[in-house]
Design a protein around this motif. Structure first.
Motif, PDB file in Angstrom:
ATOM      1  N   HIS A  33       0.713  -0.907   0.038  1.00 27.98           N
ATOM      2  CA  HIS A  33      -0.149  -0.002  -0.093  1.00 27.98           C
ATOM      3  C   HIS A  33       0.877   1.106   0.053  1.00 27.98           C
ATOM      4  O   HIS A  33       1.926   1.293   0.643  1.00 27.98           O
ATOM      5  CB  HIS A  33      -0.860   0.070   1.378  1.00 27.98           C
ATOM      6  N   VAL A  34       0.769   2.199  -0.658  1.00 26.35           N
ATOM      7  CA  VAL A  34       1.178   3.563  -0.870  1.00 26.35           C
ATOM      8  C   VAL A  34       0.130   4.575  -0.684  1.00 26.35           C
ATOM      9  O   VAL A  34      -0.596   4.694  -1.446  1.00 26.35           O
ATOM     10  CB  VAL A  34       2.216   3.541  -2.036  1.00 26.35           C
ATOM     11  N   GLY A  35       0.507   5.690   0.259  1.00 24.72           N
ATOM     12  CA  GLY A  35      -0.396   6.657   0.223  1.00 24.72           C
ATOM     13  C   GLY A  35      -1.920   6.352   0.571  1.00 24.72           C
ATOM     14  O   GLY A  35      -2.760   6.957  -0.137  1.00 24.72           O
ATOM     15  N   GLY A  36      -2.262   5.209   1.513  1.00 28.13           N
ATOM     16  CA  GLY A  36      -3.558   5.129   1.572  1.00 28.13           C
ATOM     17  C   GLY A  36      -4.183   4.116   0.852  1.00 28.13           C
ATOM     18  O   GLY A  36      -5.589   3.862   0.959  1.00 28.13           O
ATOM     19  N   ALA A  37      -3.611   3.558  -0.300  1.00 27.33           N
ATOM     20  CA  ALA A  37      -4.421   2.606  -1.252  1.00 27.33           C
ATOM     21  C   ALA A  37      -3.360   1.620  -1.735  1.00 27.33           C
ATOM     22  O   ALA A  37      -2.174   1.872  -1.590  1.00 27.33           O
ATOM     23  CB  ALA A  37      -4.912   3.330  -2.429  1.00 27.33           C
ATOM     24  N   ARG A  38      -3.898   0.218  -2.314  1.00 25.46           N
ATOM     25  CA  ARG A  38      -3.123  -0.638  -2.472  1.00 25.46           C
ATOM     26  C   ARG A  38      -2.416  -0.255  -3.850  1.00 25.46           C
ATOM     27  O   ARG A  38      -2.988   0.555  -4.770  1.00 25.46           O
ATOM     28  CB  ARG A  38      -4.239  -1.776  -2.738  1.00 25.46           C
ATOM     29  N   LEU A  39      -1.235  -0.724  -3.845  1.00 23.44           N
ATOM     30  CA  LEU A  39      -0.716  -0.388  -5.268  1.00 23.44           C
ATOM     31  C   LEU A  39      -0.923  -1.075  -6.307  1.00 23.44           C
ATOM     32  O   LEU A  39      -1.507  -2.266  -6.541  1.00 23.44           O
ATOM     33  CB  LEU A  39       0.787  -0.800  -5.185  1.00 23.44           C
ATOM     34  N   ARG A 217      12.710   3.155   2.724  1.00 26.46           N
ATOM     35  CA  ARG A 217      12.205   4.357   2.451  1.00 26.46           C
ATOM     36  C   ARG A 217      11.914   4.268   0.875  1.00 26.46           C
ATOM     37  O   ARG A 217      12.721   3.809  -0.110  1.00 26.46           O
ATOM     38  CB  ARG A 217      12.801   5.539   2.705  1.00 26.46           C
ATOM     39  N   LEU A 218      10.737   4.942   0.343  1.00 28.09           N
ATOM     40  CA  LEU A 218      10.553   5.086  -0.991  1.00 28.09           C
ATOM     41  C   LEU A 218      11.323   6.354  -1.506  1.00 28.09           C
ATOM     42  O   LEU A 218      11.520   7.311  -0.678  1.00 28.09           O
ATOM     43  CB  LEU A 218       8.938   5.149  -1.353  1.00 28.09           C
ATOM     44  N   ALA A 219      11.615   6.312  -2.952  1.00 30.36           N
ATOM     45  CA  ALA A 219      12.265   7.438  -3.422  1.00 30.36           C
ATOM     46  C   ALA A 219      11.588   8.707  -3.043  1.00 30.36           C
ATOM     47  O   ALA A 219      12.072   9.858  -2.857  1.00 30.36           O
ATOM     48  CB  ALA A 219      12.594   7.158  -4.928  1.00 30.36           C
ATOM     49  N   THR A 220      10.115   8.672  -3.204  1.00 31.78           N
ATOM     50  CA  THR A 220       9.289   9.673  -3.187  1.00 31.78           C
ATOM     51  C   THR A 220       9.088  10.112  -1.820  1.00 31.78           C
ATOM     52  O   THR A 220       8.285  11.078  -1.520  1.00 31.78           O
ATOM     53  CB  THR A 220       7.940   9.499  -3.706  1.00 31.78           C
ATOM     54  N   ASN A 221       9.476   9.405  -0.685  1.00 37.40           N
ATOM     55  CA  ASN A 221       9.031   9.649   0.627  1.00 37.40           C
ATOM     56  C   ASN A 221       7.578   9.388   1.070  1.00 37.40           C
ATOM     57  O   ASN A 221       7.143   9.854   2.170  1.00 37.40           O
ATOM     58  CB  ASN A 221       9.796  10.896   1.129  1.00 37.40           C
ATOM     59  N   GLU A 222       6.968   8.867   0.253  1.00 38.43           N
ATOM     60  CA  GLU A 222       5.509   8.545   0.661  1.00 38.43           C
ATOM     61  C   GLU A 222       5.359   7.491   1.568  1.00 38.43           C
ATOM     62  O   GLU A 222       6.318   6.703   1.692  1.00 38.43           O
ATOM     63  CB  GLU A 222       5.004   8.045  -0.788  1.00 38.43           C
ATOM     64  N   ARG A 223       4.229   7.659   2.336  1.00 38.60           N
ATOM     65  CA  ARG A 223       4.319   6.454   3.361  1.00 38.60           C
ATOM     66  C   ARG A 223       3.687   5.435   2.617  1.00 38.60           C
ATOM     67  O   ARG A 223       2.964   5.462   1.648  1.00 38.60           O
ATOM     68  CB  ARG A 223       2.958   7.236   4.290  1.00 38.60           C
ATOM     69  N   PHE A 224       3.991   4.177   3.256  1.00 33.72           N
ATOM     70  CA  PHE A 224       3.850   2.851   2.507  1.00 33.72           C
ATOM     71  C   PHE A 224       3.912   1.622   3.673  1.00 33.72           C
ATOM     72  O   PHE A 224       4.283   2.044   4.784  1.00 33.72           O
ATOM     73  CB  PHE A 224       4.535   2.420   1.402  1.00 33.72           C
ATOM     74  N   GLY A 225       3.576   0.654   3.184  1.00 31.49           N
ATOM     75  CA  GLY A 225       3.366  -0.367   3.990  1.00 31.49           C
ATOM     76  C   GLY A 225       2.661  -1.792   3.482  1.00 31.49           C
ATOM     77  O   GLY A 225       2.459  -1.711   2.492  1.00 31.49           O
ATOM     78  N   VAL A 226       2.700  -2.895   4.323  1.00 31.63           N
ATOM     79  CA  VAL A 226       2.038  -3.980   3.832  1.00 31.63           C
ATOM     80  C   VAL A 226       0.622  -4.375   4.694  1.00 31.63           C
ATOM     81  O   VAL A 226       0.845  -4.324   5.687  1.00 31.63           O
ATOM     82  CB  VAL A 226       3.209  -5.060   4.127  1.00 31.63           C
ATOM     83  N   PHE A 227      -0.157  -4.536   3.749  1.00 32.39           N
ATOM     84  CA  PHE A 227      -1.407  -5.029   4.544  1.00 32.39           C
ATOM     85  C   PHE A 227      -2.235  -6.220   4.098  1.00 32.39           C
ATOM     86  O   PHE A 227      -1.762  -6.818   2.861  1.00 32.39           O
ATOM     87  CB  PHE A 227      -2.488  -4.001   3.978  1.00 32.39           C
ATOM     88  N   GLY A 228      -3.139  -7.004   4.441  1.00 34.58           N
ATOM     89  CA  GLY A 228      -3.582  -8.127   4.071  1.00 34.58           C
ATOM     90  C   GLY A 228      -4.602  -7.849   3.026  1.00 34.58           C
ATOM     91  O   GLY A 228      -5.202  -9.054   2.404  1.00 34.58           O
ATOM     92  N   THR A 229      -5.307  -6.814   2.960  1.00 30.91           N
ATOM     93  CA  THR A 229      -6.423  -6.621   2.058  1.00 30.91           C
ATOM     94  C   THR A 229      -5.924  -5.273   1.104  1.00 30.91           C
ATOM     95  O   THR A 229      -4.973  -4.550   1.247  1.00 30.91           O
ATOM     96  CB  THR A 229      -7.604  -6.316   2.703  1.00 30.91           C
TER      97      THR A 229
END
Length: 229
Positions: A33-39, A217-229
């Motif tokens: 997920h990046v910026g609140g949405a699944r990639l 860290r992402l090159a864009t410094n966006e917030r990111f993470g791993v989610f199950g859905t």
């Protein structure tokens, strides 16, 4: 009798369709997920990983361990895969290394550069919120090679073969920095697209382990993470 058989066949067909639907539905994440949405499908984001502390390849004799004070990623990206588990790719460059052998400390040719790696997000220990990244060579079986120089009978090239998993932390949270942790006790079973895989590293016939933690860290410094859905 014909009607009964038709009814049974219809029920069987319904069960089969239901089974396929259930299987498809359960073949889910984890996802990037990046910026609140699944990639999205085919969308890639550049990511930089830098080791915190040391990068250690722990192994059995004659090379007891190889320790590198510096390790960074090169050409690394995370990628969206639609309904399939997220994946990423890249390689690592290791410097300021030394080998601890049965002959004492030995010099290592630098840099140690891993092969081009592919990796997939996976779950492990059956947990719904325990996420890891499974690293494998894109081609062949070797992840990296350690070239020891001027070390008597131990001078030579030692290939590290197989695959290895790093837990991604924190889970289900987006941050500007995440952590890939290759733990002291290795992750020895993961689940990828409903299949069980058993990561294992070897130098020759002897087991090996990677122990390290990378800030990411992402090159864009966006917030990111791993989610199950």
């Amino acid at each position: 009798m014909v009607r009964t058989r038709a009814a049974l066949l219809g029920t069987l067909a319904l069960l089969l369709v239901s089974g396929v639907t259930t299987s498809t539905a359960s073949a889910g994440g984890p996802y990037w997920h990046v910026g609140g949405a699944r990639l999205g499908q085919g969308v890639a984001k550049q990511i930089t990983l830098q080791v915190k502390g040391a990068f250690v390849i722990d192994s059995a004799s004659p090379v007891l361990a190889t320790e590198c004070a510096s390790a960074v990623s090169e050409g690394a990206t995370i990628e969206g895969q639609g309904q399939s588990q997220g994946q990423d790719k890249g390689r690592f460059k290791l410097t300021k290394c030394m080998a601890i052998t049965e002959n004492g400390l030995c010099t290592v040719e630098e840099p140690i550069t891993t092969s081009q790696l592919k990796s997939h997000l996976v779950t492990f220990r059956g947990g719904q919120k325990k996420y890891a990244d499974l690293f494998e060579p894109q081609q062949g079986v070797s992840i990296l090679a350690i070239k020891i120089i001027a070390c008597g009978t131990l001078t030579g090239i030692y290939k590290v073969d197989g695959s290895v998993a790093a837990e991604f932390l924190p889970a289900e949270v987006e941050n500007q920095e995440g952590l890939f942790n290759f733990p002291l006790i290795p992750i020895n079973e993961v689940f990828l697209e409903q299949q069980t895989k058993k990561p294992e590293l070897k130098i020759g016939i002897k087991k090996a382990e990677i122990i390290a933690a990378f800030g990411a860290r992402l090159a864009t410094n966006e917030r990111f993470g791993v989610f199950g859905t």
